[in-house]
Design a protein around this motif. Structure first.
Motif, PDB file in Angstrom:
ATOM      1  N   ALA A 146       0.582  17.053  32.561  1.00 33.26           N
ATOM      2  CA  ALA A 146      -0.409  17.693  31.701  1.00 33.26           C
ATOM      3  C   ALA A 146      -0.087  19.170  31.561  1.00 33.26           C
ATOM      4  N   ASP A 147      -0.516  19.749  30.476  1.00 36.50           N
ATOM      5  CA  ASP A 147      -0.315  21.179  30.254  1.00 36.50           C
ATOM      6  C   ASP A 147      -1.619  21.844  29.897  1.00 36.50           C
ATOM      7  N   GLY A 148      -1.682  23.099  30.226  1.00 33.10           N
ATOM      8  CA  GLY A 148      -2.815  23.913  29.841  1.00 33.10           C
ATOM      9  C   GLY A 148      -2.443  25.370  30.000  1.00 33.10           C
ATOM     10  N   ASN A 149      -2.904  26.162  29.077  1.00 32.98           N
ATOM     11  CA  ASN A 149      -2.663  27.606  29.155  1.00 32.98           C
ATOM     12  C   ASN A 149      -3.756  28.306  28.361  1.00 32.98           C
TER      13      ASN A 149
ATOM     14  N   THR B 176       3.465  20.276  35.374  1.00 32.73           N
ATOM     15  CA  THR B 176       3.123  21.103  34.217  1.00 32.73           C
ATOM     16  C   THR B 176       4.354  21.841  33.719  1.00 32.73           C
ATOM     17  N   SER B 177       4.306  22.255  32.467  1.00 30.09           N
ATOM     18  CA  SER B 177       5.448  22.958  31.893  1.00 30.09           C
ATOM     19  C   SER B 177       5.578  24.382  32.419  1.00 30.09           C
ATOM     20  N   ASP B 178       4.441  25.016  32.716  1.00 29.30           N
ATOM     21  CA  ASP B 178       4.496  26.396  33.199  1.00 29.30           C
ATOM     22  C   ASP B 178       3.441  26.598  34.287  1.00 29.30           C
TER      23      ASP B 178
ATOM     24  N   TYR C 235       5.722  23.741  26.575  1.00 31.64           N
ATOM     25  CA  TYR C 235       4.750  22.647  26.425  1.00 31.64           C
ATOM     26  C   TYR C 235       4.865  21.945  25.084  1.00 31.64           C
ATOM     27  N   ASN C 236       5.415  22.609  24.085  1.00 35.52           N
ATOM     28  CA  ASN C 236       5.492  22.023  22.754  1.00 35.52           C
ATOM     29  C   ASN C 236       6.885  21.462  22.433  1.00 35.52           C
ATOM     30  N   ASN C 237       7.712  21.277  23.474  1.00 33.17           N
ATOM     31  CA  ASN C 237       9.038  20.688  23.282  1.00 33.17           C
ATOM     32  C   ASN C 237       9.311  19.713  24.431  1.00 33.17           C
TER      33      ASN C 237
ATOM     34  N   THR D 240      12.876  15.166  29.698  1.00 32.85           N
ATOM     35  CA  THR D 240      13.154  13.793  30.132  1.00 32.85           C
ATOM     36  C   THR D 240      13.983  13.748  31.412  1.00 32.85           C
ATOM     37  N   GLU D 241      15.071  14.443  31.448  1.00 31.57           N
ATOM     38  CA  GLU D 241      15.942  14.405  32.632  1.00 31.57           C
ATOM     39  C   GLU D 241      15.262  15.039  33.848  1.00 31.57           C
TER      40      GLU D 241
END
Length: 80
Positions: free
Chosen positions: A6-9, A38-40, A61-63, A68-69
């Motif tokens: 999940a992401d959130g900022n 999370t992405s960040d 978060y938008n890519n 995947t890897e």
């Protein structure tokens, strides 16, 4: 183990993270272990202060295609 990706900022997703935390709390109450990915690190403190591990991908978060890897590696380490 339950893994939440999940992401959130400050721009998106705070509500999504909060709902996922509530679901994680429910899983924890029945003896499951939950981890977040999370992405960040923008909401890392909220996740960690709630008692959960947060694995930060350092991605955008938008890519999501670029993750995947990284996710495969994480899931292998977590033995999922």
């Amino acid at each position: 183990m339950i893994v939440f990706r999940a992401d959130g900022n400050t721009l998106i997703g705070l509500g999504h993270i909060m709902r996922c935390l509530s679901i994680a709390d429910s899983f924890t109450n029945i003896g499951k272990t939950c981890t977040f990915v999370t992405s960040d690190n923008e909401l890392n403190n909220i996740i960690v202060n709630r008692g959960y591990e947060n694995i930060i991908l350092n991605s955008k978060y938008n890519n999501l295609d670029t993750e995947t890897e990284m996710l495969k590696t994480i899931f292998n380490k977590l033995d999922i």
